[in-house]
Design a protein around this motif. Structure first.
Motif, PDB file in Angstrom:
ATOM      1  N   PRO A 353      99.225 -18.599 104.260  1.00 31.81           N
ATOM      2  CA  PRO A 353      98.650 -18.067 103.020  1.00 31.81           C
ATOM      3  C   PRO A 353      99.646 -17.976 101.869  1.00 31.81           C
ATOM      4  O   PRO A 353     100.844 -17.779 102.079  1.00 31.81           O
ATOM      5  N   SER A 354      99.125 -18.135 100.687  1.00 29.34           N
ATOM      6  CA  SER A 354      99.849 -17.788  99.467  1.00 29.34           C
ATOM      7  C   SER A 354      99.062 -16.643  98.826  1.00 29.34           C
ATOM      8  O   SER A 354      98.082 -16.165  99.413  1.00 29.34           O
ATOM      9  N   ILE A 355      99.464 -16.239  97.619  1.00 30.67           N
ATOM     10  CA  ILE A 355      98.721 -15.153  96.968  1.00 30.67           C
ATOM     11  C   ILE A 355      97.287 -15.551  96.638  1.00 30.67           C
ATOM     12  O   ILE A 355      96.458 -14.691  96.355  1.00 30.67           O
ATOM     13  N   TYR A 356      97.002 -16.844  96.655  1.00 27.83           N
ATOM     14  CA  TYR A 356      95.660 -17.281  96.267  1.00 27.83           C
ATOM     15  C   TYR A 356      94.680 -17.330  97.432  1.00 27.83           C
ATOM     16  O   TYR A 356      93.513 -17.636  97.245  1.00 27.83           O
ATOM     17  N   ASN A 357      95.167 -17.101  98.639  1.00 26.65           N
ATOM     18  CA  ASN A 357      94.242 -17.164  99.772  1.00 26.65           C
ATOM     19  C   ASN A 357      93.556 -15.821  99.951  1.00 26.65           C
ATOM     20  O   ASN A 357      94.212 -14.780 100.002  1.00 26.65           O
ATOM     21  N   SER A 358      92.253 -15.873 100.067  1.00 29.00           N
ATOM     22  CA  SER A 358      91.452 -14.659 100.169  1.00 29.00           C
ATOM     23  C   SER A 358      91.553 -14.073 101.574  1.00 29.00           C
ATOM     24  O   SER A 358      91.870 -14.787 102.541  1.00 29.00           O
ATOM     25  N   ASN A 359      91.263 -12.791 101.675  1.00 29.83           N
ATOM     26  CA  ASN A 359      91.162 -12.186 103.009  1.00 29.83           C
ATOM     27  C   ASN A 359      90.044 -12.847 103.802  1.00 29.83           C
ATOM     28  O   ASN A 359      90.135 -12.995 105.019  1.00 29.83           O
ATOM     29  N   THR A 360      88.999 -13.254 103.089  1.00 31.11           N
ATOM     30  CA  THR A 360      87.882 -13.942 103.747  1.00 31.11           C
ATOM     31  C   THR A 360      88.383 -15.118 104.572  1.00 31.11           C
ATOM     32  O   THR A 360      88.121 -15.216 105.775  1.00 31.11           O
ATOM     33  N   THR A 361      89.105 -16.024 103.938  1.00 37.89           N
ATOM     34  CA  THR A 361      89.523 -17.237 104.662  1.00 37.89           C
ATOM     35  C   THR A 361      90.647 -16.931 105.650  1.00 37.89           C
ATOM     36  O   THR A 361      90.720 -17.545 106.717  1.00 37.89           O
ATOM     37  N   LYS A 362      91.522 -15.983 105.305  1.00 40.20           N
ATOM     38  CA  LYS A 362      92.576 -15.628 106.274  1.00 40.20           C
ATOM     39  C   LYS A 362      91.944 -15.078 107.559  1.00 40.20           C
ATOM     40  O   LYS A 362      92.352 -15.430 108.664  1.00 40.20           O
ATOM     41  N   ASP A 363      90.933 -14.248 107.392  1.00 43.87           N
ATOM     42  CA  ASP A 363      90.240 -13.705 108.573  1.00 43.87           C
ATOM     43  C   ASP A 363      89.511 -14.812 109.349  1.00 43.87           C
ATOM     44  O   ASP A 363      89.489 -14.816 110.577  1.00 43.87           O
ATOM     45  N   LEU A 364      88.918 -15.726 108.608  1.00 45.53           N
ATOM     46  CA  LEU A 364      88.189 -16.821 109.265  1.00 45.53           C
ATOM     47  C   LEU A 364      89.140 -17.700 110.079  1.00 45.53           C
ATOM     48  O   LEU A 364      88.796 -18.181 111.165  1.00 45.53           O
ATOM     49  N   ALA A 365      90.334 -17.903 109.542  1.00 44.76           N
ATOM     50  CA  ALA A 365      91.329 -18.699 110.276  1.00 44.76           C
ATOM     51  C   ALA A 365      91.673 -18.008 111.588  1.00 44.76           C
ATOM     52  O   ALA A 365      91.725 -18.637 112.660  1.00 44.76           O
ATOM     53  N   GLN A 366      91.894 -16.716 111.486  1.00 44.14           N
ATOM     54  CA  GLN A 366      92.229 -15.933 112.689  1.00 44.14           C
ATOM     55  C   GLN A 366      91.071 -15.966 113.702  1.00 44.14           C
ATOM     56  O   GLN A 366      91.289 -16.147 114.903  1.00 44.14           O
ATOM     57  N   ILE A 491      83.531 -22.384 115.598  1.00 43.22           N
ATOM     58  CA  ILE A 491      83.756 -22.460 114.150  1.00 43.22           C
ATOM     59  C   ILE A 491      82.872 -21.385 113.532  1.00 43.22           C
ATOM     60  O   ILE A 491      81.646 -21.452 113.637  1.00 43.22           O
ATOM     61  N   PRO A 492      83.488 -20.365 112.911  1.00 42.46           N
ATOM     62  CA  PRO A 492      82.674 -19.258 112.400  1.00 42.46           C
ATOM     63  C   PRO A 492      81.620 -19.757 111.414  1.00 42.46           C
ATOM     64  O   PRO A 492      81.907 -20.629 110.589  1.00 42.46           O
TER      65      PRO A 492
END
Lengths: 631, 631
Positions: A353-366, A491-492
């Motif tokens: 992640p960088s500052i532009y990555n949302s919690n939404t996508t970070k959570d989806l990756a996890q 895949i969520p």
């Protein structure tokens, strides 16, 4: 009834030693099963896609050497096989030694010759020179030989007589394209059957998988059998072959069509299989037709991708992969695909992640990583990106002609690409080397078409396995992986539902629905027309169809989209030119340096779709049309 | 005497509009100079290397449209030009519309037809399919047409009669390869001259520069003129054309050979030039021969490189470049080369030291920059490399199948590649984007052959201008730049004198004489045999020559090297296999993702030298020889 063994095996291109060993094993089995004849694919010994290795005389001699071993094994069984045949006394048109793409028939340790041929083998008549095929580059075709010998080509293609099981069979021998003659001046089947009553046709092929091709082949070859009233046997190889930029899978699917055109036997696709089939000859009772699976497209695609990836990894001795996952659809599909091929502990998923990555996508990756139970790590890139931006901004540039200094500015667009490169060339490449594997390129065909990617960033990797799939096929594959392969939501669903977005700036925020500039439901089909349509569409064609209100029909996209997306002619034209400029411009530069692409469609980027970095062009007719529409 | 204008101009491939405008301007000048005839190159309207753009029907119609404009300009002057000719009623062998590589002659707004031809143009007889050439892929050749029409090919190639200046000239029309028939079954010149007394031969070409080709062409074409006792006119284009991976320069060098084979006129190479030549016909006094420069090889190479780079930069609209300079020879030559093309303020040189870079090379980089008076900056990479190594080493990797964690190790070899990628993909790419330009790839052909480079590191860039030059040619070019171009020591002599070294670890210290593993005086020639020899050498050939003590002679390298470098057969064989494995293995993977290469030699990597990622292969005969030598 004669017993024919269909020797469908995995050819390793450029490795005559390995191929010959496999053939010898199959010959032994066929002998044990009392087969009368075993048939191997075209170019069974050398393989087919080997680039310019045909220019190595030592390689040619080696193919001859191994060919003799196969002939020597024909003591008690007839053997048909493809190999390169060299006439060391004659020249090819490139000035090198004469080479033929040849069909050999050996029995009792001798080669069986067609009566009027100067050679103890059959030469390919129709040499394909489209898509990935370059046969005229290396092989001397039969029409050229007929010209040189001033002979009627029909004499050189006449069938061979083979005495098997106490009956003499007249066999018409065909090499791959020879049975696909619609677009050629010669029709080898008709030539072969001209003055002869052929008992059986045998087509040896080395024919790559292409979406939709098997159905067509069954129609064409079945019709050959029927109209010639003779069984038609098709033997194809499995394996993967490549010409550098493009990797093809070969599905085998060797098939027997009886004299009525019915399919009476078919080898399993992508399987090493010696299929021994009793073929009813004239007057003998026919066999029942077998059921041929009409797989859905996406199942076929998955099978080809899986086989291609698995074999490519084996060929390059790679056991582990690293996949950058963003929470978005492409990387999720790549992860699920590789995790269905490799053990989970050999698949390392990395979220960066960088500052532009949302919690939404970070959570989806996890979530994705958890669902797949792979290895997982999070390596943020913001610090490194800041360091790079600062280093570039604060390091003085000296002008040595006037001894002044100045500083560079780093725009937000430049920073977007710095992020993409930081992820791939710094983090993923470093991790992959430490992990002992390679990292994947997750690009799809839509973004590859217009270069919506960063070179040395997301455009990099050891293999672009998904780059011959349009975005809509990526979604189809996501559903297929969840429903059929994993039978659960690996895949969520949210990854499928959110807008596709690069998340490289605040203008690309998934939570605000800010996604890619590509309008996939329309552009997927527009881009497909640029590169996959038989007569390749250009802006002139597109604008003509648009003007005549035929565009959606011609592109086969959803009705109503044009009106939905574009409110004026100008908007439509600006959009068209934007993408055409990218497709013919910077995207070509990116494709030149792209990883190998696994081919699925009838036209994959790379060697299959040759292109020059010449910039966009608009025809005079296009410019006139545009003027008219903007009036 | 007739006055013929040689219309040597810069073709922009894929841009019929621009090419037609240039042709119309030249036609106007030729008319003003009272020329009887103006001759343009082969494929003057579409250009030649345009990939599969031939599959766009709109493009074909556009070429026809512009062809008509040229024909319309032939009111008071005869015009010969190359264009694609389409027969919309017939099929090519790829199933698409029929296309011919055609030679048009227009006069008084009409096309002049060869008597027995069904078309108002001459069709190319010999279509090259080697190196970069793919003519059979798109064009239907004359022999195929003769077959189809069941006509004697000689009838279809018969000369045209053109009445100029009150005399009728019988002109033999040839397209490029038609005059290079040694390796073909047909000899177009003989066919044309069979039943006719040809007054003049005209060959229109679209022929790329290749080191040493002009000398050969002068021998061959001069001999054509002499043996047919007729003047022979060769018109070639200038410009650059590419097929993605490989970029070719076209040097023009249009030439007039009189009936005695003497060169009486030649256009300047790489120059737009309408050369109007009075051609003496039979019975007229001959003209004096002109002197043809026999440039030294390295001067020719420099001219081609300079022209190719300059034109490529223009074509991709790039005005500024960034060059990473290490103090070593390759980057110094790249810097001096680009600085001889672009203004110094548009060339930004960047030194990127790590702890492994010696003061020696850092100082040499600075000296080079000062000598060239370019922009210069120093951006150290050590902090960033340490950050990357630490991030990879200290970030936990989670195993989500058993909820354990572990850490990756970063070896010194991995750290070497991290440095290389940090320089290119992080620093140079970021700087280049901020500076508004591209960064160069400075790889030479020796390292490109064996992949002695890092992908996304020193293997990256927008253009690999030096990647068709062996290391010895890089040194030649360094001397040439200093002595002839700059006339002073811009490349420091010490850069030429130190051992070539990557300086990526303490084992690569220039001050201790620790350099590259490539022994250039031998390996340059070994690698050249792998890829440039006419019959490509393989380990079998090399080992045979080694055994017979013929190796140095066969490779044309210095005598005594083998004994100097290898004390046992085993050492020799280990070395051979090491490089062959790299050449056929990882180096192929790297070349697939390499930047476009500027072609100089008779075989440049890329589209010119097609290859598959199939791994190294050793023939049975090689293995037997090896066994014998290791006994």
């Amino acid at each position: 009834m004669i017993k024919i063994a269909l020797g469908q095996f995995e050819i390793k291109p450029g490795h005559p030693d390995l191929n010959t060993n496999r053939m010898l094993e199959m010959i032994q089995s066929a002998k044990e099963s009392k087969a009368d004849l075993i048939v191997f694919p075209e170019m069974a010994i050398p393989g087919y896609l080997i680039g310019d290795t045909w220019e190595q005389n030592a390689f040619l001699r080696d193919c001859e050497y191994y060919g003799k071993k196969i002939i020597a094994a024909s003591d008690t069984i007839a053997i048909m096989f493809g190999n390169i045949a060299v006439d060391w006394t004659k020249k090819n048109t490139d000035g090198r030694v004469r080479k033929y793409n040849a069909f050999f028939t050996a029995y009792k340790k001798n080669l069986i010759q067609s009566p009027a041929s100067p050679y103890p083998f059959i030469i390919k008549t129709l040499q394909p020179n489209y898509r990935a095929f370059d046969e005229e580059r290396h092989f001397f075709s039969l029409p050229k030989l007929a010209d040189e010998l001033k002979t009627d080509i029909a004499d050189l293609t006449s069938p061979i007589d083979l005495c098997l099981n106490e009956q003499t069979l007249r066999i018409g021998c065909l090499l791959c394209e020879d049975a696909w003659s619609d677009d050629y001046t010669f029709t080898p089947l008709a030539l072969i059957n001209k003055n002869h009553d052929v008992d059986l046709f045998i087509n040896i092929s080395n024919s790559p998988y292409t979406l939709g091709k098997n159905n067509k082949r069954n129609r064409v070859f079945s019709s050959h059998a029927k109209s010639n009233n003779a069984p038609f046997i098709y033997v194809n190889n499995i394996g993967i072959q490549n010409n550098g930029k493009t990797i093809y899978t070969f599905d085998g699917s060797s098939t027997v069509y009886d004299a009525n055109g019915k399919i009476i036997a078919m080898n399993e696709p992508y399987t090493n299989q010696l299929n021994i089939v009793g073929i009813p000859l004239e007057g003998e009772p026919s066999l029942p037709a077998i059921k041929v699976n009409e797989d859905t497209d996406i199942a076929n695609i998955y099978t080809a991708l899986r086989y291609g990836i698995k074999n490519f990894l084996q060929d390059i001795h790679m056991e582990k992969v690293v996949i950058g996952i963003s929470g978005g659809i492409d990387s999720a599909v790549a992860a699920a695909l590789y995790a269905s091929i490799l053990p989970p502990e050999n698949v390392l998923l990395v979220n960066m992640p960088s500052i532009y990555n949302s919690n939404t996508t970070k959570d989806l990756a996890q979530d994705l990583a958890k669902n797949l139970k792979c290895l997982y790590t999070i390596m943020p890139i913001q610090d490194s990106v800041d360091t790079t931006v600062n280093q570039i901004k604060t390091t003085p540039i000296q002008n040595l002609s006037n001894n002044t200094t100045f500083y560079l500015d780093v725009s937000s667009f430049v920073t977007e690409n710095i992020q993409a490169r930081d992820r791939s060339a710094r983090v993923l490449a470093g991790i992959a080397a430490s992990f002992g594997g390679g990292f994947t390129c997750n690009a799809n065909k839509s973004e590859t078409t217009v270069g919506y990617s960063t070179l040395y960033g997301d455009q990099s990797g050891f293999l672009a396995a998904l780059a011959d799939l349009w975005k809509f096929q990526i979604y189809d594959l996501a559903y297929y992986l969840n429903q059929v392969i994993y039978k659960r939501e690996v895949i969520p669903q949210e990854t499928i539902d959110i807008v596709p977005s690069a998340e490289l700036s605040s203008n690309q925020c998934v939570d605000e629905g800010k996604g890619d500039p590509i309008k996939y439901p329309y552009h997927d089909y527009l881009f497909r027309a640029f590169c996959e349509h038989w007569n390749r569409a250009t802006p002139e064609d597109i604008l003509t169809w648009y003007k005549e209100d035929l565009l959606e029909e011609k592109l086969s996209c959803e009705k109503g989209l044009i009106q939905k997306y574009f409110s004026t002619n100008k908007e439509f034209i600006d959009d068209l030119e934007r993408w055409w400029n990218l497709y013919s411009g910077i995207a070509v530069a990116k494709r030149i340096q792209a990883p190998p692409i696994l081919a699925i469609s009838r036209r994959a980027y790379g060697f299959d779709h040759r292109e020059a970095q010449n910039g966009a062009y608009y025809t005079a007719q296009y410019r006139a049309l545009k003027k008219e529409l903007l009036k």
